[in-house]
Design a protein around this motif. Sequence first.
Motif, short mmCIF file in Angstrom:
data_model
loop_
_atom_site.label_atom_id
_atom_site.label_comp_id
_atom_site.label_asym_id
_atom_site.label_seq_id
_atom_site.Cartn_x
_atom_site.Cartn_y
_atom_site.Cartn_z
N SER A 29 41.07 50.91 45.67
CA SER A 29 41.09 49.91 46.74
C SER A 29 39.68 49.63 47.26
O SER A 29 39.31 48.48 47.51
N GLU A 30 38.87 50.69 47.42
CA GLU A 30 37.50 50.51 47.89
C GLU A 30 36.71 49.62 46.95
O GLU A 30 35.95 48.75 47.38
N ALA B 66 45.95 37.77 35.05
CA ALA B 66 46.60 36.98 36.09
C ALA B 66 45.63 36.22 36.99
O ALA B 66 46.04 35.31 37.71
N GLY B 67 44.36 36.63 36.99
CA GLY B 67 43.38 35.98 37.86
C GLY B 67 43.36 36.53 39.26
O GLY B 67 42.47 36.18 40.05
N GLU B 68 44.31 37.41 39.60
CA GLU B 68 44.34 38.00 40.93
C GLU B 68 45.11 39.31 40.89
O GLU B 68 45.86 39.59 39.95
N LEU B 69 44.90 40.12 41.94
CA LEU B 69 45.56 41.42 42.02
C LEU B 69 45.69 41.82 43.48
O LEU B 69 44.70 41.86 44.22
N ALA B 70 46.91 42.11 43.91
CA ALA B 70 47.14 42.55 45.29
C ALA B 70 46.75 44.02 45.45
O ALA B 70 46.96 44.83 44.54
N ASP C 241 42.35 50.72 56.83
CA ASP C 241 41.85 50.34 58.15
C ASP C 241 41.64 51.55 59.05
O ASP C 241 40.53 51.83 59.48
N GLU C 242 42.72 52.28 59.33
CA GLU C 242 42.62 53.47 60.18
C GLU C 242 43.78 54.40 59.84
O GLU C 242 44.94 54.00 59.90
N THR D 277 46.98 50.05 56.85
CA THR D 277 46.27 49.25 55.85
C THR D 277 46.52 47.77 56.09
O THR D 277 47.42 47.38 56.85
N THR D 278 45.73 46.94 55.41
CA THR D 278 45.91 45.49 55.43
C THR D 278 46.07 45.00 54.00
O THR D 278 45.25 45.33 53.15
N PRO D 279 47.12 44.24 53.70
CA PRO D 279 47.28 43.72 52.33
C PRO D 279 46.26 42.62 52.04
O PRO D 279 46.08 41.70 52.85
N LEU D 280 45.59 42.73 50.90
CA LEU D 280 44.62 41.73 50.48
C LEU D 280 44.88 41.39 49.01
O LEU D 280 45.63 42.07 48.32
N VAL D 281 44.23 40.34 48.55
CA VAL D 281 44.35 39.93 47.15
C VAL D 281 42.95 39.73 46.59
O VAL D 281 42.15 38.95 47.13
#
Length: 269
Positions: free
Chosen positions: A33-34, A115-119, A124-125, A129-133
Motif C-alpha cells: 500500500s505504501e 486493467a490500468g488501475e488497482l484499488a 491513516d491512523e 484506512t482510506t480506499p484509493l485507486v
Amino acid sequence: MIEVNHKRGLFNFLSLRQSARSMSLYETDRLLSEYLLFHYGTREELLPWDFGPTGAWNFPARAADRVKGGGGGRALDLGCAVGRAAFELSTSYGEVIGIDRSQRFIGAARQLQAAGELAYERADEGDCTTPLVARVSSQARRERVRFEVGDAMDLPGTLGHFDLVLAANLLCRLPEPRRLLERFSELVTPGGRLAITTPMTWMEEYTPRVHWLGGTEQGGVCRNTLESIREALGEAFALEERDDLPFLIREHARKYQWSVAELSVWRRR
C-alpha cells in the motif's frame, strides 16, 4: 583453513538470513500500500496539508522523465517496485522490462498493466484506512511493458542490451551493490545510458558493512558513494549528469519519510 571456511560459511549464512528477513517486509500488505501511494498517489492523497516538503511527490515519474530518451529502443527498470517508472518509460521506448524481487510488487504491477488501475487502502491512523485507486497514466503504452520477478544480484544472461537502464533507490538495498555495478557494462549498449538514484541509506540489515559503497572511513576519510560508483563502473562509463531528487513516502497520516536521492546519469562509452 577449516576455520576460515567455517567463518566464511557463517558470514554467508547470516547475510542470507538478513536478506530473507528484509525481503519478507516487501511482501506485506503495508509495504504494498505504501508503494502504490508512493508511485501513483496524487499530491493531495500523499500530503493533504499546504505545509510540508514541496516537490517531493511523484518521484518514480520524475526520475523516469529526467532520464528517458526519445529514440525508441529498449529500457530496463531494475528494482521497479509497482511499476510507475516502467510505464512512464514506455512512452519513449519500444520495449520496457521491469524487474523486482518482490512477488507482491510485480503482481500489483501486472494487474495495473492489465486493467490500468488497482484499488488499495491507504493507512491513516491505527486500523483506519482510506480506499484509493492507483491509475496508470493514459499516455503510457502498457503493451510495451513486461514485468518479471527477479534478483538484481542474479540477473539472467538472456536479458540482452538496453539503451537505458534505470536503477532507482536500489543500490543501498543490495547485499553486494558493487557486483551489480560491474554487470552494467554488459547490460547497457555502447552509447546507451545508465541512470542511478540512491539516498545512500546504508544499513547492515540490507548490506553487510564491508560492501557499503559509502559511509565508512578509510584512513580518516569518509568514503563517498558517487566516487565508489565511478570506480566500480570503470572506464566503460562517463558521468554526464548529477542532481538531487527529493522524495516522500507516507507511512500514515502523520508520519512520513522525506529523503533526497542523488541522481547520476552515465553514458556507456
